[in-house]
Design a protein around this motif. Structure first.
Motif, PDB file in Angstrom:
ATOM      1  N   LYS A 128       0.826  -1.211   0.000  1.00  0.00           N
ATOM      2  CA  LYS A 128       0.000   0.000   0.000  1.00  0.00           C
ATOM      3  C   LYS A 128       0.855   1.254   0.000  1.00  0.00           C
ATOM      4  N   GLU A 129       0.280   2.339  -0.555  1.00  0.00           N
ATOM      5  CA  GLU A 129       0.960   3.634  -0.512  1.00  0.00           C
ATOM      6  C   GLU A 129       0.762   4.242   0.877  1.00  0.00           C
ATOM      7  N   VAL A 130       1.872   4.712   1.473  1.00  0.00           N
ATOM      8  CA  VAL A 130       1.817   5.276   2.826  1.00  0.00           C
ATOM      9  C   VAL A 130       2.732   6.493   2.900  1.00  0.00           C
ATOM     10  N   ASN A 131       2.497   7.323   3.923  1.00  0.00           N
ATOM     11  CA  ASN A 131       3.461   8.374   4.255  1.00  0.00           C
ATOM     12  C   ASN A 131       4.641   7.672   4.926  1.00  0.00           C
ATOM     13  N   MET A 132       5.793   7.743   4.296  1.00  0.00           N
ATOM     14  CA  MET A 132       6.915   6.904   4.714  1.00  0.00           C
ATOM     15  C   MET A 132       7.368   7.172   6.151  1.00  0.00           C
ATOM     16  N   ILE A 133       7.446   8.438   6.530  1.00  0.00           N
ATOM     17  CA  ILE A 133       7.923   8.754   7.883  1.00  0.00           C
ATOM     18  C   ILE A 133       6.904   8.315   8.920  1.00  0.00           C
ATOM     19  N   LYS A 134       5.614   8.569   8.665  1.00  0.00           N
ATOM     20  CA  LYS A 134       4.576   8.154   9.615  1.00  0.00           C
ATOM     21  C   LYS A 134       4.513   6.629   9.731  1.00  0.00           C
ATOM     22  N   ALA A 135       4.815   5.949   8.631  1.00  0.00           N
ATOM     23  CA  ALA A 135       4.794   4.478   8.642  1.00  0.00           C
ATOM     24  C   ALA A 135       6.077   3.894   9.223  1.00  0.00           C
ATOM     25  N   GLY A 136       7.043   4.776   9.549  1.00  0.00           N
ATOM     26  CA  GLY A 136       8.304   4.312  10.134  1.00  0.00           C
ATOM     27  C   GLY A 136       9.293   3.779   9.123  1.00  0.00           C
ATOM     28  N   ILE A 137       9.095   4.093   7.830  1.00  0.00           N
ATOM     29  CA  ILE A 137      10.035   3.663   6.785  1.00  0.00           C
ATOM     30  C   ILE A 137      10.953   4.845   6.491  1.00  0.00           C
ATOM     31  N   ILE A 138      12.106   4.841   7.115  1.00  0.00           N
ATOM     32  CA  ILE A 138      12.975   6.023   7.097  1.00  0.00           C
ATOM     33  C   ILE A 138      14.433   5.640   6.886  1.00  0.00           C
ATOM     34  N   ASP A 139      15.226   6.611   6.458  1.00  0.00           N
ATOM     35  CA  ASP A 139      16.662   6.435   6.275  1.00  0.00           C
ATOM     36  C   ASP A 139      17.395   7.582   6.950  1.00  0.00           C
ATOM     37  N   PRO A 140      18.564   7.332   7.535  1.00  0.00           N
ATOM     38  CA  PRO A 140      19.399   8.431   8.036  1.00  0.00           C
ATOM     39  C   PRO A 140      19.882   9.276   6.853  1.00  0.00           C
TER      40      PRO A 140
END
Length: 527
Positions: free
Chosen positions: A478-490
């Motif tokens: 599914k399409e999600v807001n990456m930061i809200k979904a916890g999918i993040i990179d330094p």
């Protein structure tokens, strides 16, 4: 000419298109192996080590280092990309797979460009301008790490292992932003975190096995020791006689942090073995120019006074008043951990502020690293993640993931985070305008991490999300807001990977001749 390592080996020369095609083939082979590990749905790689033992890993730089190609020119291409991955590891601790994917994509884009209409110089200039624009964009969208997002950073770097991520984030929450988190092999099958409130002195291990008090763990443990710090060598026992008498009279243990002569060491060892005194001797902490400052840091933490004959101190006049104390000291073969006694001290706060300013102003990477180690030592917490597994093969793979996650979490705490899953670079390519061929090439190439992650997850039709910060969660589809979904990179990892990929590719495309060592069968077939 010694620096360039010239040799009298027979050389094989490749020019122009022939050289370019072989270099590209080497890069493609390496990248194909490495990029299969990228993303939450990335696969593990099994490779055979030098002893013929199979090793399973998902760590990009480990996979890259295992690749040695038969063709000498192809191997040169692969080795150059390894350099981009290794540089990224040194700078950010993670992002090796991303660096490899970006390098392969950019090299393919440049090689497919019509050089009769665009010179390499113009392309390089455009690529470097685009690189600066992308870095500016990443800086503009990054956000600071919170306790909630810290867990997500660690979990993603552990290949979406929430359990390992929670352990790593717990360690960083407890030791703080400037604290030290280390990794060791667990004695059991479980993975857990130990938090030590104190100081870790690296490279200050056991100077003799006779100092060991815990035979099972081969460690020298002293409870509530007095601490003597001396930067000058202690030449004979007479110099510290007053100190030793005080220690024995008060039935205390003694940790000596100083260089000592063999005569002193032998005498103290003999008395320790006979049970006359509880004692341990370790080397001075720090290296080169940082040794003096590190010793002064340790003195502030323990309440000791640093003795130094070069500054006019007379070792004959050493008195018990110069001693500091600690709650516990544990020394193994590599390092010493000193658990400090809590007390309110303005000197310590001032010292931390002073070192923090030095870290912020320092430009030299090596000196900055040493200053950061001093800052973490003064902050006074050490987190040790003890990694356990059911087999050696699993342990190696697990340690690789934990090591990546520790570095990625540290990088995130240092500079902040951006949307993960390749979305930050994808958004940059969509937002930045192009006015040259070089710019267009780089902006097209930075879409490759997103496309690779989607390909590894099995998405055949890849559509780029139009909304900024929105991407695809490959686990749910599914399409999600990456930061809200916890999918993040330094952001540090992303910037380092891109910078090193650009650097290596721009060097490769500038070459028109490849000189390699000829292989024997190649030489014989040419005859």
């Amino acid at each position: 000419m010694e620096y360039n390592n010239p040799s009298l080996l027979i050389k094989e020369l490749n020019f122009g298109e022939d050289a370019k095609s072989k270099i590209s083939a080497g890069v493609e082979k390496l990248a194909k192996a490495v990029k299969s590990t990228l993303g939450a749905s990335g696969k593990c790689v099994i490779y055979e080590d030098a002893r013929g033992v199979p090793v399973i890993t998902k760590d990009g730089v480990t996979v890259a280092e295992s690749v040695v190609l038969y063709d000498p020119v192809e191997n040169l291409g692969a080795t150059l990309i390894k350099e981009a991955a290794n540089n990224t590891v040194r700078e950010a601790g993670d992002g090796t797979t991303t660096a490899t994917v970006l390098a392969e994509s950019l090299l393919n884009k440049v090689n497919s460009t019509d050089l009769s209409k665009n010179s390499i110089r113009d392309i390089k200039q455009g690529v470097n301008e685009a690189l600066a624009d992308v870095n500016d964009y990443l800086d503009s969208i990054k956000i600071d790490v919170t306790e909630d997002t810290l867990n997500n950073v660690a979990s993603i770097s552990c290949n979406n292992d929430a359990e390992l991520g929670a352990i790593i984030s717990e360690a960083y929450v407890k030791v703080g932003k400037d604290g030290v988190v280390l990794m060791e092999t667990s004695e059991s099958e479980e993975t857990y975190v130990d938090i030590v409130d104190g100081v870790q002195l690296k490279d200050c291990g056991l100077t003799s096995t006779h100092f060991v008090t815990n035979v099972d763990k081969q460690k020298a443990e002293l409870e509530n020791p007095l601490v003597l710090i001396c930067m000058s060598e202690i030449p004979n026992v007479r110099k510290i006689q007053t100190i030793l008498e005080y220690v024995i009279k008060n039935n205390r243990s003694l940790l000596i942090v100083a260089p000592v002569s063999q005569q002193v060491k032998s005498a103290l060892l003999m008395n320790k073995v006979k049970g006359n005194i509880k004692i341990n001797i370790i080397d001075l902490p720090g290296f080169g120019p940082t040794k003096k400052d590190t010793c002064e840091d340790l003195a502030i933490l323990t309440g000791a006074t640093v003795m130094n004959e070069e500054l006019g101190d007379d070792l004959d006049l050493m008195k018990p008043e110069c001693l500091g104390e600690a709650e516990l000291s544990v020394t193994d073969e590599k390092s010493t951990i000193i658990t400090t006694i809590e007390f309110d001290d303005k000197d310590l706060e001032e010292r931390i502020d002073q070192v923090s300013k030095l870290v912020a102003d320092e430009k030299n990477g090596y000196i900055k690293k040493k200053l950061e180690q001093r800052l973490s030592m003064l902050s006074g917490s050490v987190g040790i993640i003890r990694v356990g597994a059911d087999s050696k093969v699993e342990l190696k793979e697990k340690r690789d993931r934990v090591e990546d996650a520790i570095y990625a979490t540290k990088a995130a705490l240092k500079e902040g985070i951006v949307p993960g899953g390749g979305i930050a670079l994808l958004n940059a390519s969509q937002k930045i305008s192009t006015d040259s061929v070089g710019k267009a090439l780089l902006l097209e190439a930075i879409q490759s991490p997103f496309k690779t992650i989607m390909h590894n997850a099995g998405f055949e039709v890849i559509e780029s999300p139009s909304e900024e910060g929105v991407g695809v969660d490959v686990v749910t589809g599914k399409e999600v807001n990456m930061i809200k979904a916890g999918i993040i990179d330094p952001v540090l990892v992303t910037k380092s990977a891109l910078k090193n990929a650009v650097s290596v590719v721009m060097t490769i495309v500038s070459a028109d001749c490849i000189i390699s060592n000829a292989r024997q069968d190649t030489y014989e077939s040419d005859k």
